[in-house]
Enzyme design. Structure first.
Site: not given
Ligand code: GLU
Length: 484
Positions: A252-254, A262
């Protein structure tokens, strides 16, 4: 029949690894069977709009070589390929269903729906709609419409029985129709719901294989009932298991997991990333691990997709990245490495190509470059412990003798090339009855001030040049003498 797959990202501003894997599999499924890969931008959720987010999608597809055959930027026969530009058509499709008795107008107010929820025992937001408006007569409907009353259009779900669909990865999935709510197809603002637009788009774009994350599995029976209601043939469904950070958590990027951008910024190569993510949920029939895109197209087979979640293992990707760097053509590598080398080495006259040749076999990611060459501009402070090396049989005492002997020899040496310097130092070792390592290790240490370096003693001497080489060896001598 021509295979047509589509990548249907919602523009979020970054490329999630799971989404990129979906795009890759869609591309491979299409290309392995001579089919078409289509890009559709699903931007109906205008509230989530992020500036530049669509460009991220285009750039990623361009960088990764997942070249779409149809899409907003390249056109095609089934456009527009941006959902927000298709808004005119959904109402017509919904009205077709109303006509067929498969959907109906609902004029219930928000207050009424809220009170329905509240009267539900658990206040469950997902409680089924009570079909209050299903019993409206044609006259009532027309009067409401004429009065401009706001409405939604709902799909009439079957009351009984079950709905079954086959997923290529997860197998046969059955749900009780009694669990399905009469979902809204057209909202009160006249726009379609996401589910409705998705189905109409897939059908009108002639998509044959829908590949997407397993989070959509539970909505698929509803999608299928829509195809049935229209009398359309449903596509082949291929739901992919999630990509996990560890056994419990989805990537999850969050929560700080890395996106494609990235990874690129951290010095991973596009080809290595694509190769690695191809294997996140798919395995070939043999044990091959390194694939070019062309090999993937040849070898990819839907039956190799697994339903068990795969863990994104950055160590494995890092290893693979190192293998790609080693195997890369030097000029291509230098193109990627040059700007990083220029940032890291400011001393004029240093042969960056020579350094790049040494680095190429030793790097795991391009971002390792800075740390590996930081000694060139400035000799780091180091301890005489670095001169101790068991295998090389060196101690600070031996190192001091070696360095003292090396200075005059190098001062007299003219041909400042690696081979010639190597021969020269070997000759010195022989005449002193020292082991080679007892000369080379102290020189390497004095020149780099680090426990490891991208090259051996003579390679470092070439990088630094004669004057600086001798200066650093003299500095080493001073350090060793002070420690005695
Ligand atoms: N727009 C959806 C997403 O980005 C894709 C859904 C689908 O592929 O059907 O998750």
């Amino acid at each position: 029949m021509e295979i047509r797959t589509r990548f249907a990202p919602s523009p979020t501003g970054y490329m999630h690894i799971g989404n990129l894997r979906t795009a890759l599999y869609e591309y491979l499924i299409a290309k392995s069977q001579g089919g078409k890969f289509i890009l559709r931008i699903e931007d109906t959720d205008q509230g989530r709009k992020v500036d530049g987010a669509v460009d991220v999608i285009y750039n990623t597809l361009k960088m990764t070589g997942l070249q779409h055959d149809e899409g907003p930027d390249v056109g095609g026969d089934y456009g527009p390929y941006v959902q927000s530009e298709r808004m005119g058509m959904y109402m017509d499709y919904a009205l077709q269903l109303v006509e067929k008795g498969k959907a109906y107008y609902c004029f219930c107010t928000k207050e009424r729906l809220d009170s329905l929820k509240a009267s539900n025992e658990h206040g469950d937001a997902f409680a089924r709609y009570d079909r209050h408006c299903l019993s409206l007569s044609q006259e009532e409907i027309e009067a409401n419409l004429a009065a401009g009353k706001p409405f939604v259009i709902r799909q009439l779900m079957p009351n009984e029985g079950t709905t079954t669909f086959e997923d290529v990865v997860y197998g046969s999935i059955t749900v009780d129709n009694s669990e399905l709510d009469d979902q809204i197809l057209i909202k009160s603002d006249g726009f379609p719901t996401y589910n409705f637009a998705n189905v109409v788009d897939d059908h009108t774009m002639k998509i044959t294989h829908v590949v997407r994350g397993s989070e959509y599995l539970s909505s698929t029976p509803k999608y299928n009932l829509l195809y049935d209601a229209f009398g359309w043939e449903a596509p082949t469904y291929i739901h992919l298991p999630p990509v996990m950070r560890d056994a419990q958590h989805k990537l999850s990027k969050r929560h700080g997991d890395k996106s494609f951008e990235d990874l690129i910024n951290e010095g991973y190569l596009v080809d290595a990333i694509m190769n690695y993510i191809a294997l996140l949920g798919w395995s070939p029939s043999d044990n091959q691990e390194i694939f070019t895109m062309d090999e993937l197209i040849k070898k990819f087979n839907i039956s190799g997709i697994s339903k068990s979640p795969s863990i994104f293992d950055i160590k494995k990707l890092t290893w693979m990245n190192g293998e790609y760097i080693k195997a890369m053509d030097f000029d291509k590598f230098y193109e990627l490495a040059e700007s990083r080398l220029k940032d890291a080495v400011k001393t004029p006259g240093v042969d960056l190509k020579f350094i790049a040749q040494l680095l190429k076999t030793r790097l795991e990611t391009l971002n390792d470059i800075a740390e590996m060459v930081d000694f060139v501009d400035k000799l780091p402070e180091y301890s005489t412990d670095l001169y101790v090396h068991k295998k090389m049989k060196t101690t600070p005492e031996i190192a001091l003798k070696a360095l003292k002997a090396v200075v005059p020899v190098l001062e007299a040496h003219e041909d400042w090339t690696n081979d010639s310097l190597y021969e020269c130092l070997m000759g010195l070792a022989k005449s002193m009855e020292f082991k080679n390592g007892q000369i080379l290790w102290p020189v390497r240490t004095a020149l780099s001030g680090k426990p490891s370096s991208p090259g051996g003693a003579t390679e470092l001497a070439v990088i630094l040049g004669k004057e600086e080489t001798i200066r650093r060896i003299e500095e080493g001598i001073k350090l060793l003498e002070a420690a005695e």
